[in-house]
Design an enzyme around this catalytic site. Structure first.
Site, PDB file in Angstrom:
ATOM      1  N   ASN A   9       0.872  -1.182   0.000  1.00 12.97           N
ATOM      2  CA  ASN A   9       0.000   0.000   0.000  1.00 12.97           C
ATOM      3  C   ASN A   9       0.901   1.222   0.000  1.00 12.97           C
ATOM      4  O   ASN A   9       1.489   1.564   1.021  1.00 12.97           O
ATOM      5  CB  ASN A   9      -0.896  -0.021   1.251  1.00 12.97           C
ATOM      6  CG  ASN A   9      -1.713   1.260   1.395  1.00 12.97           C
ATOM      7  OD1 ASN A   9      -1.752   2.086   0.473  1.00 12.97           O
ATOM      8  ND2 ASN A   9      -2.354   1.425   2.538  1.00 12.97           N
ATOM      9  N   TRP A  10       0.985   1.855  -1.148  1.00  9.11           N
ATOM     10  CA  TRP A  10       1.888   3.009  -1.285  1.00  9.11           C
ATOM     11  C   TRP A  10       1.364   4.235  -0.555  1.00  9.11           C
ATOM     12  O   TRP A  10       2.083   5.207  -0.383  1.00  9.11           O
ATOM     13  CB  TRP A  10       2.081   3.357  -2.766  1.00  9.11           C
ATOM     14  CG  TRP A  10       2.889   2.356  -3.545  1.00  9.11           C
ATOM     15  CD1 TRP A  10       3.457   1.204  -3.071  1.00  9.11           C
ATOM     16  CD2 TRP A  10       3.214   2.423  -4.946  1.00  9.11           C
ATOM     17  NE1 TRP A  10       4.118   0.560  -4.098  1.00  9.11           N
ATOM     18  CE2 TRP A  10       3.995   1.276  -5.251  1.00  9.11           C
ATOM     19  CE3 TRP A  10       2.919   3.331  -5.965  1.00  9.11           C
ATOM     20  CZ2 TRP A  10       4.480   1.031  -6.537  1.00  9.11           C
ATOM     21  CZ3 TRP A  10       3.407   3.088  -7.242  1.00  9.11           C
ATOM     22  CH2 TRP A  10       4.180   1.947  -7.523  1.00  9.11           C
ATOM     23  N   LYS A  11       0.093   4.221  -0.181  1.00  9.44           N
ATOM     24  CA  LYS A  11      -0.547   5.409   0.414  1.00  9.44           C
ATOM     25  C   LYS A  11      -0.316   6.624  -0.499  1.00  9.44           C
ATOM     26  O   LYS A  11      -0.207   6.447  -1.713  1.00  9.44           O
ATOM     27  CB  LYS A  11      -0.041   5.622   1.847  1.00  9.44           C
ATOM     28  CG  LYS A  11      -0.167   4.337   2.685  1.00  9.44           C
ATOM     29  CD  LYS A  11      -0.026   4.541   4.158  1.00  9.44           C
ATOM     30  CE  LYS A  11      -0.201   3.190   4.861  1.00  9.44           C
ATOM     31  NZ  LYS A  11      -0.151   3.304   6.315  1.00  9.44           N
ATOM     32  N   HIS A  95      -9.657   1.269   4.868  1.00 14.16           N
ATOM     33  CA  HIS A  95      -8.363   1.457   5.542  1.00 14.16           C
ATOM     34  C   HIS A  95      -8.574   2.398   6.727  1.00 14.16           C
ATOM     35  O   HIS A  95      -9.360   3.340   6.655  1.00 14.16           O
ATOM     36  CB  HIS A  95      -7.329   2.037   4.573  1.00 14.16           C
ATOM     37  CG  HIS A  95      -5.940   1.987   5.140  1.00 14.16           C
ATOM     38  ND1 HIS A  95      -5.502   2.905   6.056  1.00 14.16           N
ATOM     39  CD2 HIS A  95      -4.931   1.102   4.961  1.00 14.16           C
ATOM     40  CE1 HIS A  95      -4.260   2.587   6.411  1.00 14.16           C
ATOM     41  NE2 HIS A  95      -3.890   1.509   5.754  1.00 14.16           N
ATOM     42  N   GLU A  97      -6.971   4.770   7.814  1.00 19.39           N
ATOM     43  CA  GLU A  97      -6.765   6.203   7.535  1.00 19.39           C
ATOM     44  C   GLU A  97      -7.996   6.815   6.877  1.00 19.39           C
ATOM     45  O   GLU A  97      -8.288   7.998   7.066  1.00 19.39           O
ATOM     46  CB  GLU A  97      -5.497   6.374   6.669  1.00 19.39           C
ATOM     47  CG  GLU A  97      -4.242   6.090   7.504  1.00 19.39           C
ATOM     48  CD  GLU A  97      -3.066   5.504   6.739  1.00 19.39           C
ATOM     49  OE1 GLU A  97      -3.034   5.589   5.499  1.00 19.39           O
ATOM     50  OE2 GLU A  97      -2.162   4.953   7.412  1.00 19.39           O
ATOM     51  N   GLU A 166      -5.387  -4.815  10.434  1.00 17.45           N
ATOM     52  CA  GLU A 166      -4.363  -3.794  10.642  1.00 17.45           C
ATOM     53  C   GLU A 166      -4.631  -3.061  11.954  1.00 17.45           C
ATOM     54  O   GLU A 166      -5.426  -2.101  11.980  1.00 17.45           O
ATOM     55  CB  GLU A 166      -4.392  -2.778   9.489  1.00 17.45           C
ATOM     56  CG  GLU A 166      -4.092  -3.378   8.140  1.00 17.45           C
ATOM     57  CD  GLU A 166      -3.527  -2.342   7.178  1.00 17.45           C
ATOM     58  OE1 GLU A 166      -2.415  -2.556   6.697  1.00 17.45           O
ATOM     59  OE2 GLU A 166      -4.180  -1.317   6.934  1.00 17.45           O
ATOM     60  N   GLY A 172       2.500   2.375  10.744  1.00 16.64           N
ATOM     61  CA  GLY A 172       3.459   3.469  10.582  1.00 16.64           C
ATOM     62  C   GLY A 172       4.171   3.843  11.873  1.00 16.64           C
ATOM     63  O   GLY A 172       4.834   4.868  11.946  1.00 16.64           O
ATOM     64  N   SER A 210       3.331  -2.124  10.215  1.00 14.98           N
ATOM     65  CA  SER A 210       4.784  -2.214  10.393  1.00 14.98           C
ATOM     66  C   SER A 210       5.348  -3.587  10.051  1.00 14.98           C
ATOM     67  O   SER A 210       6.305  -4.033  10.672  1.00 14.98           O
ATOM     68  CB  SER A 210       5.177  -1.791  11.816  1.00 14.98           C
ATOM     69  OG  SER A 210       4.800  -0.439  12.050  1.00 14.98           O
ATOM     70  N   GLY A 231       2.840  -1.176   4.221  1.00 11.57           N
ATOM     71  CA  GLY A 231       2.883   0.256   3.926  1.00 11.57           C
ATOM     72  C   GLY A 231       4.302   0.704   3.633  1.00 11.57           C
ATOM     73  O   GLY A 231       4.835   0.495   2.545  1.00 11.57           O
ATOM     74  N   GLY A 232       4.935   1.316   4.617  1.00  8.15           N
ATOM     75  CA  GLY A 232       6.261   1.929   4.433  1.00  8.15           C
ATOM     76  C   GLY A 232       7.274   1.048   3.719  1.00  8.15           C
ATOM     77  O   GLY A 232       7.976   1.499   2.813  1.00  8.15           O
TER      78      GLY A 232
HETATM   79  P1  13P Z   1       2.962   0.451   7.643  1.00 12.36           P
HETATM   80  O1  13P Z   1       3.469  -0.848   7.045  1.00 12.36           O
HETATM   81  O2  13P Z   1       3.702   1.646   7.138  1.00 12.36           O
HETATM   82  O3  13P Z   1       2.837   0.366   9.116  1.00 12.36           O
HETATM   83  O4  13P Z   1       1.472   0.626   7.075  1.00 12.36           O
HETATM   84  C1  13P Z   1       0.591  -0.423   7.191  1.00 12.36           C
HETATM   85  C2  13P Z   1      -0.617  -0.091   6.412  1.00 12.36           C
HETATM   86  O5  13P Z   1      -1.389   0.772   6.774  1.00 12.36           O
HETATM   87  C3  13P Z   1      -0.845  -0.823   5.157  1.00 12.36           C
HETATM   88  O6  13P Z   1      -2.110  -0.592   4.653  1.00 12.36           O
END
Ligand code: 13P
Length: 248
Positions: A9-11, A95, A97, A166, A172, A210, A231-232
């Site tokens: 997930n590149w966000k 998600h 967010e 999640e 994050g 994470s 994510g990251g």
């Molecule tokens: P991180 O891997 O950066 O914690 O993000 C997880 C995430 O929200 C994937 O959708």
């Protein structure tokens, strides 16, 4: 062993140049005949780029959100049909967010999952508790409530979902749920799915929060963890490829 699924997930990250470099590195680095499914979920404006760069590759295209509506006066929204035109196979829905910053309710998330399924896109339904909810002992109740809304909405299509657990406190933050903590919630979700469909075993249950090159293997070794939503670490080719390798 059941095939694992790793989704990046590149966000809201990337640029045409950075995406091109990342996709190139991923295409080159993916193991030949690898067993794990791999996909990346990019901002909608980059889907055309993904479609061009990933044609003929084993990397699936994902979007990060979809409108619950089919078309019309919904300024700023992107419909499932539009995503489909650009090759999207997956779309994240719910998600944390989006729940947190865009006010998405369980009902909206369920409607989005339904809208995606109706156009042949697999929704990756995200559920997870906040730290406050975990500390109050509400983890199970929260994730079950979030998933129940989607199960109720999609009826017989439950077996076509992907579900991602999640924990919000792990996103994050560098704080990962322990494999045991994650497995415990995944088992709850699996049981909930099993009550709704005889095919619960084939619904991929992804862990996100994470996940990184160092902890992926242990997490993916858990009985009910069928993959990861990353994510990251998905923005760094080497890290993402290490996670994919841990899923083979
Ligand atoms: P991180 O891997 O950066 O914690 O993000 C997880 C995430 O929200 C994937 O959708």
């Amino acid at each position: 062993m059941k095939q694992k699924l790793i989704v990046g997930n590149w966000k809201m990250n990337g640029s045409l140049a950075a995406n091109a470099a990342l996709l190139q590195a991923l295409k080159q680095g993916l193991p030949e005949g690898g067993k794990a499914g791999v996909a990346v979920a990019a901002p909608a404006v980059y889907l055309a780029q993904l479609q061009a760069e990933l044609s003929g590759s084993a990397i699936g295209i994902g979007a990060q959100d979809v409108s619950q509506h089919e078309q019309g006066a919904f300024t700023g929204e992107v419909s499932a049909v539009m995503l489909k035109e650009f090759g999207a196979r997956y779309v994240l829905v719910g998600h944390s967010e989006r729940r947190q910053y865009h006010g998405e309710t369980d009902a909206v998330v369920a409607a989005k999952a339904q809208a995606a399924l109706a156009k042949g896109i697999t929704p990756i339904v995200c559920v997870g508790e906040t730290l406050q909810e975990r500390e109050a002992g509400q983890t199970e109740a929260v994730v079950k409530r979030q998933l129940a809304a989607v199960i109720h909405q999609v009826g017989a299509c439950v077996s076509e979902l992907v579900v991602a657990y999640e924990p919000v406190w792990a996103i994050g933050t560098g704080k990962t749920a322990t494999p045991e903590q994650a497995q415990a919630v995944h088992a709850v979700l699996r049981a909930q799915l099993a009550a709704a469909t005889e095919h619960a075993g084939r619904v991929p249950l992804l862990y996100g929060g994470s996940m990184n090159a160092a902890n992926a293997e242990q997490l993916l070794a858990q009985t009910d963890i069928d993959g990861g939503l990353v994510g990251g670490a998905s923005l760094k080719a080497a890290d993402f490829l290490t996670i994919v390798a841990a899923a083979q």
